[in-house]
Motif scaffolding. Structure first.
Motif, PDB file in Angstrom:
ATOM      1  N   ILE A 138      66.956  35.264  36.338  1.00 32.39           N
ATOM      2  CA  ILE A 138      66.209  33.840  37.098  1.00 32.39           C
ATOM      3  C   ILE A 138      65.469  34.786  38.171  1.00 32.39           C
ATOM      4  CG2 ILE A 138      66.862  32.015  38.488  1.00 32.39           C
ATOM      5  CD1 ILE A 138      69.540  31.793  37.366  1.00 32.39           C
ATOM      6  N   ASN A 169      70.999  28.542  35.576  1.00 31.65           N
ATOM      7  CA  ASN A 169      70.448  27.928  36.562  1.00 31.65           C
ATOM      8  C   ASN A 169      71.390  28.083  38.050  1.00 31.65           C
ATOM      9  OD1 ASN A 169      71.777  25.618  34.965  1.00 31.65           O
ATOM     10  ND2 ASN A 169      71.587  24.903  37.020  1.00 31.65           N
ATOM     11  N   THR A 202      70.621  29.981  28.772  1.00 31.91           N
ATOM     12  CA  THR A 202      69.803  29.943  29.890  1.00 31.91           C
ATOM     13  C   THR A 202      71.041  29.709  30.874  1.00 31.91           C
ATOM     14  OG1 THR A 202      70.430  27.171  29.915  1.00 31.91           O
ATOM     15  CG2 THR A 202      68.361  28.162  28.795  1.00 31.91           C
ATOM     16  N   THR A 242      65.906  28.307  37.701  1.00 31.42           N
ATOM     17  CA  THR A 242      66.474  28.389  36.281  1.00 31.42           C
ATOM     18  C   THR A 242      65.800  29.565  35.558  1.00 31.42           C
ATOM     19  OG1 THR A 242      66.159  27.190  34.137  1.00 31.42           O
ATOM     20  CG2 THR A 242      64.307  27.011  35.852  1.00 31.42           C
ATOM     21  N   SER A 243      66.502  30.068  34.642  1.00 34.42           N
ATOM     22  CA  SER A 243      65.955  31.182  33.898  1.00 34.42           C
ATOM     23  C   SER A 243      64.876  30.742  32.627  1.00 34.42           C
ATOM     24  CB  SER A 243      67.102  31.823  32.980  1.00 34.42           C
ATOM     25  OG  SER A 243      67.879  30.750  32.049  1.00 34.42           O
ATOM     26  N   GLU A 244      64.763  29.373  32.595  1.00 34.16           N
ATOM     27  CA  GLU A 244      63.878  28.736  31.620  1.00 34.16           C
ATOM     28  C   GLU A 244      62.418  29.247  31.993  1.00 34.16           C
ATOM     29  OE1 GLU A 244      64.513  25.112  29.715  1.00 34.16           O
ATOM     30  OE2 GLU A 244      66.557  25.143  30.606  1.00 34.16           O
TER      31      GLU A 244
END
Length: 101
Positions: free
Chosen positions: A48, A19, A17, A54-56
């Motif tokens: 992102i 951020n 991940t 965030t990439s989440e």
């Protein structure tokens, strides 16, 4: 090559991940991670989305193609795109996994 680390042991990567502190606008942030100069994710790597931190929550999750990272290998973080109107800043990349014994 924004940053490099040398792995002290073999590492099995289960997730990755990223951020930022300041979100980009106008375009996404794209980050590629390499092991000894070879991409470990397909496509653009980690995305992102513009205006996100965030990439989440990315519309395109990263696809890991090399999850077994060798002991003593060099892991490089490459910034392929940082936004267009406003560049994102304060990038952190999280390699999630476990040490292989």
């Amino acid at each position: 090559n924004k940053a490099q680390i040398r792995l002290p042991f073999q590492f099995e990567l289960t997730s990755i991940t990223a951020n930022v502190n300041v979100a980009s606008t106008g375009a996404d942030i794209n980050v590629q991670v390499q092991e000894d100069g070879v991409d470990i994710m397909s496509g653009v790597g980690i995305t992102i989305d513009a205006t996100e931190l965030t990439s989440e929550t990315s519309a395109t999750p990263p696809s890991i193609t090399d999850s077994t990272l060798a002991s003593n290998s060099i892991i490089s973080i490459d910034l392929d795109q940082i936004g267009s109107t406003l560049a994102g800043s304060g990038l952190k990349v999280n390699l999630i996994g476990y040490r292989v014994v």
